[in-house]
Write a protein that holds these residues in place. Structure first.
Motif, PDB file in Angstrom:
ATOM      1  N   GLU A 137      74.725  80.176  57.871  1.00  0.00           N
ATOM      2  CA  GLU A 137      74.215  81.542  57.890  1.00  0.00           C
ATOM      3  C   GLU A 137      74.317  82.213  56.511  1.00  0.00           C
ATOM      4  N   SER A 138      75.331  81.855  55.747  1.00  0.00           N
ATOM      5  CA  SER A 138      75.608  82.536  54.483  1.00  0.00           C
ATOM      6  C   SER A 138      74.655  82.173  53.354  1.00  0.00           C
TER       7      SER A 138
ATOM      8  N   ARG B   4      76.377  73.109  50.793  1.00  0.00           N
ATOM      9  CA  ARG B   4      75.887  72.624  52.097  1.00  0.00           C
ATOM     10  C   ARG B   4      75.369  73.795  52.913  1.00  0.00           C
ATOM     11  N   ARG B   5      74.316  73.573  53.607  1.00  0.00           N
ATOM     12  CA  ARG B   5      73.688  74.637  54.400  1.00  0.00           C
ATOM     13  C   ARG B   5      73.937  74.460  55.889  1.00  0.00           C
ATOM     14  N   ASP B   6      75.020  73.800  56.223  1.00  0.00           N
ATOM     15  CA  ASP B   6      75.358  73.620  57.632  1.00  0.00           C
ATOM     16  C   ASP B   6      76.792  74.085  57.847  1.00  0.00           C
ATOM     17  N   GLY B   7      77.242  74.008  59.054  1.00  0.00           N
ATOM     18  CA  GLY B   7      78.610  74.402  59.351  1.00  0.00           C
ATOM     19  C   GLY B   7      78.862  75.868  59.031  1.00  0.00           C
ATOM     20  N   LEU B   8      79.934  76.113  58.299  1.00  0.00           N
ATOM     21  CA  LEU B   8      80.334  77.484  57.989  1.00  0.00           C
ATOM     22  C   LEU B   8      79.327  78.214  57.100  1.00  0.00           C
ATOM     23  N   PHE B   9      78.546  77.464  56.307  1.00  0.00           N
ATOM     24  CA  PHE B   9      77.627  78.085  55.364  1.00  0.00           C
ATOM     25  C   PHE B   9      76.200  78.210  55.890  1.00  0.00           C
TER      26      PHE B   9
END
Length: 170
Positions: free
Chosen positions: A57-58, A50-55
Motif C-alpha cells: 500500500e505504501s 518490494r511492492r508486496d507485503g508491508l509495502f
C-alpha cells in the motif's frame, strides 16, 4: 631540564614515527579513509523496494506523492538547507504542497547545543560505564524531552543500540 641525549632520543623517535607512517601509506598523501575503515561496494541504482507485503500500500502512495513535488522540493527534502537563524544543526524545509511541516535536526551528543536554558548532560560513555540502565534511560528521556521542548524534530546524537559500525548491509 632535558639533556642533549634525551632531546636527541625524543627527536629520533618522532622521525621514526613519521617514517613508519609514510611507509605504511607508500609515502603518499592519504586521500581516502577506505583503507582504515573497510570498503563497501557502491550499489547503483538503489535497490527496488518490494511492492508486496508491508509495502504493498505504501509504495504507490509514496510514488504519487513524490510525483507532485518540484525538483527544488525534492532536492531540499533530501539534502536539507542552511538556516543559521533557528539554531538547528540541520534543516529539512517544509513542503507546503504535500503537508510536510519540515524538520529541525540537532546534533548535540550531551544535550541540545547552540541555545540557552538547556542542560549539559554527562557524556554517553560515562553513563554507559555505570552499567545502570535506569540512569541511562533517565538521561535519554531527559535529553529527548529537552530537545522536544526546544523544537528539535530529530536528535542526531550517537547511537546507543550497539556496534552498527560504518557500513550497514542487510
Amino acid at each position: 631540564m632535558f639533556g642533549k641525549s634525551a632531546l636527541f632520543a625524543t627527536a629520533s623517535a618522532g622521525l621514526l614515527s613519521i617514517a613508519a607512517a609514510q611507509s605504511a601509506t607508500n609515502g603518499s598523501v592519504i586521500t581516502t579513509d577506505s583503507p582504515f575503515y573497510g570498503q563497501s561496494p557502491p550499489t547503483y541504482p538503489a535497490p527496488e523496494v518490494r511492492r508486496d507485503g508491508l509495502f504493498a500500500e505504501s509504495v504507490p502512495k509514496a510514488r504519487a506523492l513524490v510525483a507532485t513535488m518540484t525538483l527544488e522540493e525534492k532536492v531540499n527534502l533530501t539534502g536539507g538547507v542552511t538556516n543559521p537563524a533557528n539554531g538547528c544543526g540541520g534543516n529539512i524545509p517544509a513542503v507546503a504542497s504535500i503537508g510536510f511541516p519540515g524538520l529541525c535536526l540537532q546534533d548535540g551528543p550531551a544535550g541540545v547545543r547552540g541555545t540557552d536554558f538547556v542542560s549539559g548532560f554527562a557524556a554517553g560513555i560515562h553513563t554507559g560505564a555505570s552499567w545502570n540502565r535506569t540512569l541511562a534511560y533517565s538521561r535519554a528521556n531527559a535529553m529527548g524531552g529537552e530537545a522536544y521542548r526546544k523544537g528539535v524534530s530529530v536528535a542526531l546524537g550517537p547511537p546507543v543500540v550497539g556496534p552498527l559500525g560504518r557500513i550497514a548491509e542487510g
